[in-house]
Design a protein around this motif. Structure first.
Motif, PDB file in Angstrom:
ATOM      1  N   SER A 140       8.283   6.152  15.326  1.00  0.00           N
ATOM      2  CA  SER A 140       7.992   5.707  16.692  1.00  0.00           C
ATOM      3  C   SER A 140       8.786   6.490  17.727  1.00  0.00           C
ATOM      4  O   SER A 140       8.352   6.639  18.870  1.00  0.00           O
ATOM      5  CB  SER A 140       8.298   4.212  16.840  1.00  0.00           C
ATOM      6  OG  SER A 140       9.678   3.959  16.613  1.00  0.00           O
ATOM      7  N   SER A 141       9.950   7.026  17.319  1.00  0.00           N
ATOM      8  CA  SER A 141      10.794   7.761  18.270  1.00  0.00           C
ATOM      9  C   SER A 141      10.999   9.214  17.863  1.00  0.00           C
ATOM     10  O   SER A 141      11.444  10.032  18.666  1.00  0.00           O
ATOM     11  CB  SER A 141      12.162   7.086  18.386  1.00  0.00           C
ATOM     12  OG  SER A 141      12.854   7.120  17.137  1.00  0.00           O
ATOM     13  N   SER A 170       0.815  -1.215   0.000  1.00  0.00           N
ATOM     14  CA  SER A 170       0.000   0.000   0.000  1.00  0.00           C
ATOM     15  C   SER A 170       0.852   1.270   0.000  1.00  0.00           C
ATOM     16  O   SER A 170       0.322   2.383   0.001  1.00  0.00           O
ATOM     17  CB  SER A 170      -0.929   0.016   1.214  1.00  0.00           C
ATOM     18  OG  SER A 170      -0.182   0.059   2.414  1.00  0.00           O
ATOM     19  N   GLY A 171       2.183   1.095   0.029  1.00  0.00           N
ATOM     20  CA  GLY A 171       3.087   2.241  -0.048  1.00  0.00           C
ATOM     21  C   GLY A 171       3.646   2.700   1.280  1.00  0.00           C
ATOM     22  O   GLY A 171       4.377   3.693   1.325  1.00  0.00           O
ATOM     23  N   GLY A 172       3.325   2.001   2.375  1.00  0.00           N
ATOM     24  CA  GLY A 172       3.878   2.372   3.679  1.00  0.00           C
ATOM     25  C   GLY A 172       5.345   1.977   3.810  1.00  0.00           C
ATOM     26  O   GLY A 172       5.745   0.906   3.379  1.00  0.00           O
ATOM     27  N   TRP A 173       6.144   2.870   4.415  1.00  0.00           N
ATOM     28  CA  TRP A 173       7.581   2.639   4.578  1.00  0.00           C
ATOM     29  C   TRP A 173       7.863   2.123   5.990  1.00  0.00           C
ATOM     30  O   TRP A 173       7.294   2.609   6.969  1.00  0.00           O
ATOM     31  CB  TRP A 173       8.362   3.930   4.344  1.00  0.00           C
ATOM     32  CG  TRP A 173       8.412   4.365   2.905  1.00  0.00           C
ATOM     33  CD1 TRP A 173       7.381   4.409   2.016  1.00  0.00           C
ATOM     34  CD2 TRP A 173       9.576   4.827   2.198  1.00  0.00           C
ATOM     35  NE1 TRP A 173       7.813   4.871   0.811  1.00  0.00           N
ATOM     36  CE2 TRP A 173       9.143   5.143   0.885  1.00  0.00           C
ATOM     37  CE3 TRP A 173      10.898   5.024   2.549  1.00  0.00           C
ATOM     38  CZ2 TRP A 173      10.022   5.633  -0.084  1.00  0.00           C
ATOM     39  CZ3 TRP A 173      11.774   5.521   1.591  1.00  0.00           C
ATOM     40  CH2 TRP A 173      11.341   5.814   0.287  1.00  0.00           C
ATOM     41  N   LEU A 175       6.913  -8.384   7.158  1.00  0.00           N
ATOM     42  CA  LEU A 175       5.984  -7.522   7.895  1.00  0.00           C
ATOM     43  C   LEU A 175       5.399  -8.198   9.128  1.00  0.00           C
ATOM     44  O   LEU A 175       4.893  -7.527  10.024  1.00  0.00           O
ATOM     45  CB  LEU A 175       4.841  -7.092   6.969  1.00  0.00           C
ATOM     46  CG  LEU A 175       5.050  -5.826   6.139  1.00  0.00           C
ATOM     47  CD1 LEU A 175       3.923  -5.661   5.131  1.00  0.00           C
ATOM     48  CD2 LEU A 175       5.173  -4.591   7.022  1.00  0.00           C
ATOM     49  N   LYS A 176       5.488  -9.531   9.192  1.00  0.00           N
ATOM     50  CA  LYS A 176       4.905 -10.290  10.289  1.00  0.00           C
ATOM     51  C   LYS A 176       5.915 -10.643  11.373  1.00  0.00           C
ATOM     52  O   LYS A 176       5.570 -11.315  12.345  1.00  0.00           O
ATOM     53  CB  LYS A 176       4.275 -11.577   9.753  1.00  0.00           C
ATOM     54  CG  LYS A 176       3.250 -11.340   8.653  1.00  0.00           C
ATOM     55  CD  LYS A 176       2.804 -12.663   8.041  1.00  0.00           C
ATOM     56  CE  LYS A 176       1.857 -12.449   6.881  1.00  0.00           C
ATOM     57  NZ  LYS A 176       1.488 -13.720   6.203  1.00  0.00           N
ATOM     58  N   THR A 218       9.538  -0.976  11.997  1.00  0.00           N
ATOM     59  CA  THR A 218       9.210   0.319  12.600  1.00  0.00           C
ATOM     60  C   THR A 218       8.782   1.271  11.492  1.00  0.00           C
ATOM     61  O   THR A 218       9.481   1.372  10.475  1.00  0.00           O
ATOM     62  CB  THR A 218      10.443   0.909  13.317  1.00  0.00           C
ATOM     63  OG1 THR A 218      10.916  -0.018  14.290  1.00  0.00           O
ATOM     64  CG2 THR A 218      10.082   2.219  13.997  1.00  0.00           C
ATOM     65  N   PRO A 219       7.657   1.974  11.618  1.00  0.00           N
ATOM     66  CA  PRO A 219       7.244   2.896  10.559  1.00  0.00           C
ATOM     67  C   PRO A 219       8.212   4.063  10.433  1.00  0.00           C
ATOM     68  O   PRO A 219       8.689   4.616  11.429  1.00  0.00           O
ATOM     69  CB  PRO A 219       5.857   3.361  11.022  1.00  0.00           C
ATOM     70  CG  PRO A 219       5.843   3.142  12.491  1.00  0.00           C
ATOM     71  CD  PRO A 219       6.693   1.943  12.743  1.00  0.00           C
TER      72      PRO A 219
END
Length: 363
Positions: free
Chosen positions: A90-91, A48-51, A67-68, A73-74
């Protein structure tokens, strides 16, 4: 991370039809990069294009379980020439990258899109930049440039989905059968069909139009399909030993390209030495003319009447141990590890000069 070693981002996945191919290539790259020279940050792009910053091993990339794993980390790209990295969402911290190597085959990866995004974030690209990627992804434009450079191209024409069936049939009749139908802006031979008669044309066009609003109709060349790997190093061009696709009656489409159930790849190509030299010279010339930097695979047809015709340029070729690009360079004496080292160091050396303005004379 070792502060003394450059940090290289390896991008994989992506939201193109070639997502599975990217995973296999990226896994091979991660296993082959010289860990004594470079630190690696694996960056996965989901469908879906998420990094995501991925902290697991290459095996989970290859089997598409990355991914599982719970090791993601996004992240996001900060747009600013001074960023030189990605933001860990996340940080909120910046993960510095000295360069990034996109292993993203097809649209949204090989067409200049991600190269432009990296450029806006001040991250040097390993391989072709925006211009070379965009030009080579469009077969119509790359053919026009090749012809302008004096390199022959197959007879063909571009048709549009808005044209009537009768108009497209007239175009096909003018070119002559058998012919190939393919989308102009797609990789890995997706949407490619061989058409022997008018009765099969509509189905082939529908297949191509599933990927693009335009389609190329191109006359079949009686001869051999020959490829040539090109690697840039210190302003000079290294070429691999040309390879040859032995079709054995197959059409070299997406399935055959990655399974080789019928077709096979022969390295070096079974052609005369003078023809191999012609291929190498033309590959170097087109590499420059098409705006390529870093590396690319330039493909040709060697017709039975002796003509050498440009087919297409692949700016992010396959990188598995059995892929054509590394196999050709291995035949010339370079391992995949050495190829990656040369490509990364070339990008680092040119980091102060934007790739699209780094102009060199023909080698």
């Amino acid at each position: 991370m070792d502060a003394a070693k450059p940090t290289i981002g390896i991008l994989f996945g992506g939201c193109s039809n070639e997502y599975p191919v990217s995973l296999h290539s990226a896994a091979a790259v991660m296993q082959s990069v010289d860990a004594k020279r470079f630190d690696i940050v694996a960056i996965g792009i989901d469908r879906s294009g998420g990094w995501h910053r991925y902290g697991g091993d290459a095996r989970s990339i290859e089997d598409d379980s990355w991914l599982k794993t719970g090791r993601c980390t996004p992240i996001a790209l900060p747009f600013g020439q001074e960023a030189h990295g990605v933001i860990d969402l996340s940080s909120g911290t910046l993960v510095h990258l000295d360069a990034a190597l996109p292993i993203l085959h097809g649209r949204n990866g090989e067409d200049g899109s991600v190269q432009g995004a990296l450029q806006l974030a001040g991250i040097p690209v390993v391989g072709c930049g925006v211009t070379g990627s965009a030009v080579c992804m469009d077969k119509t434009i790359s053919h026009r440039i090749a012809a302008a450079e004096g390199v022959s191209v197959p007879e063909g024409a571009l048709v549009d989905i808005r044209m009537s069936n009768l108009e497209m049939r007239h175009v096909a009749e003018r070119i002559g059968y058998p012919l190939f139908v393919k989308p102009p802006r797609e990789g890995s031979s997706m949407g490619l069909s061989r058409v022997e008669s008018p009765d099969c044309l509509a189905r082939a066009l529908a297949c191509a139009f599933a990927y693009d609003s335009e389609a190329i109709l191109e006359r079949e060349i009686d001869g051999a399909e020959i490829g040539c790997a090109v690697l840039e190093s210190g302003g000079t061009l290294i070429v691999g030993e040309p390879d040859e696709i032995e079709l054995n009656g197959a059409v070299f489409d997406y399935i055959e390209k990655y399974s080789c159930e019928v077709a096979s790849i022969v390295v070096p190509a079974r052609i005369a030495e003078r023809d191999a030299l012609r291929v190498k010279r033309a590959a170097k010339r087109l590499f420059r003319a098409l705006g390529c930097t870093g590396f690319a695979r330039i493909d040709f047809f060697l017709a039975s009447d002796g003509r050498l015709l440009f087919n297409e340029a692949n700016t992010i070729p396959g990188f598995t141990a059995h892929s054509r690009f590394p196999s050709m360079l291995e035949a010339a004496g370079l391992s995949l590890e050495e190829v990656l080292t040369v490509a990364i160091e070339e990008a680092l050396a040119n980091a102060e000069t934007p790739a699209d303005t780094h102009m060199l004379a023909y080698a």
